[in-house]
Each structure stands twice: as C-alpha cells, then as structure tokens.
Design a protein around this motif. Structure first.
Motif, PDB file in Angstrom:
ATOM      1  N   THR A 224      34.607  42.227  50.417  1.00 39.66           N
ATOM      2  CA  THR A 224      33.336  40.876  49.573  1.00 39.66           C
ATOM      3  C   THR A 224      32.794  42.107  48.049  1.00 39.66           C
ATOM      4  N   THR A 225      32.713  42.923  48.394  1.00 40.97           N
ATOM      5  CA  THR A 225      32.398  43.430  47.040  1.00 40.97           C
ATOM      6  C   THR A 225      33.076  43.540  46.066  1.00 40.97           C
ATOM      7  N   GLU A 226      33.766  43.690  45.786  1.00 40.59           N
ATOM      8  CA  GLU A 226      34.943  43.414  44.874  1.00 40.59           C
ATOM      9  C   GLU A 226      35.205  42.167  43.918  1.00 40.59           C
ATOM     10  N   TRP A 227      35.118  40.991  45.040  1.00 42.29           N
ATOM     11  CA  TRP A 227      35.016  39.586  44.928  1.00 42.29           C
ATOM     12  C   TRP A 227      33.964  39.659  44.033  1.00 42.29           C
ATOM     13  N   MET A 228      32.972  40.116  44.747  1.00 44.83           N
ATOM     14  CA  MET A 228      31.884  39.833  44.180  1.00 44.83           C
ATOM     15  C   MET A 228      31.191  40.221  42.272  1.00 44.83           C
ATOM     16  N   LEU A 229      32.001  41.452  42.808  1.00 48.17           N
ATOM     17  CA  LEU A 229      32.061  42.067  41.291  1.00 48.17           C
ATOM     18  C   LEU A 229      32.677  40.897  40.433  1.00 48.17           C
ATOM     19  N   LEU A 230      34.036  40.376  40.524  1.00 48.82           N
ATOM     20  CA  LEU A 230      35.017  39.680  39.954  1.00 48.82           C
ATOM     21  C   LEU A 230      33.944  38.257  39.694  1.00 48.82           C
TER      22      LEU A 230
ATOM     23  N   VAL B 234      41.399  41.263  33.309  1.00 50.63           N
ATOM     24  CA  VAL B 234      41.482  39.577  33.512  1.00 50.63           C
ATOM     25  C   VAL B 234      40.054  38.610  33.769  1.00 50.63           C
ATOM     26  N   PHE B 235      39.558  38.961  35.041  1.00 50.91           N
ATOM     27  CA  PHE B 235      38.965  37.769  34.858  1.00 50.91           C
ATOM     28  C   PHE B 235      37.459  37.491  34.107  1.00 50.91           C
ATOM     29  N   ALA B 236      37.435  39.052  33.389  1.00 52.80           N
ATOM     30  CA  ALA B 236      36.182  38.768  32.413  1.00 52.80           C
ATOM     31  C   ALA B 236      36.759  38.426  31.317  1.00 52.80           C
TER      32      ALA B 236
END
Length: 106
Positions: free
Chosen positions: A8-14, A83-85
C-alpha cells in the motif's frame, strides 16, 4: 519485473508521483499557452518548464527519503517511480488546452 514487494505504501507513493507529475504538466502547459498568447516571454516559459521539472524531482526525492520503501531502495522500484512520474507529467501536459492561433486555422 516482479511487483511482489509492492504494498500500500508503495502504491500511494506511485500515486503521489503521478499527481505531482500531472500538476507539473499543467503548469508547463499553462506556461506554453501564456507564451503563445504573448503574455510572457520565452525566457520565462523556459524558467517555468525547467522549474517544474526541478521541483518534481526534488519532491519525489523528498518523498522517497521521508517514506523509505521498496520503491526507494530497489533499482526496479526507482525506475517504476520515474515512469509513473513522467507519465503523470505527460498526462498533465496533455490535459491543458492548447491556444488556437489564427495562423494555424488556415
């Protein structure tokens, strides 16, 4: 590429990276539109475009330091974050309406 360690933390950061990218893209679109309308000069447009990229990178690094996670510590996670940014940046740039010049209508 495996994403087994992404929680969850990683997906929120993305997600935050995408949102920051969209905001940066909108600012860049605004600067380009202002230049096309003759409201700002070319140097100021470049300032806005480069400035938004610098702020985007600074905020992403700050988030990765503040919330250490798999995204910040693994090579594939860092690339995924980039890539997301960049995707968010391009999406935000595409969302800003383009000014219509009379020369382009012809």
């Amino acid at each position: 590429m495996t994403t087994n360690r992404i929680g969850t933390t990683e997906w929120m950061l993305l997600l935050v990276g995408v949102v920051l990218g969209i905001l940066a893209g909108v600012v860049q679109g605004w600067a380009i539109a202002q230049k096309e309308q003759g409201k700002i000069k070319s140097g100021m447009r470049i300032f806005y475009i480069v400035g938004t990229v610098i702020v985007l990178v600074a905020l992403k690094v700050t988030l990765n330091i503040a919330f250490p996670s798999y995204i910040a510590t693994s090579q594939i996670g860092i690339w995924l974050s980039i890539v997301f940014a960049i995707g968010g940046l391009l999406l935000g740039r595409a969302l800003y309406p383009q000014p219509v010049n009379s020369a382009r209508r012809g």
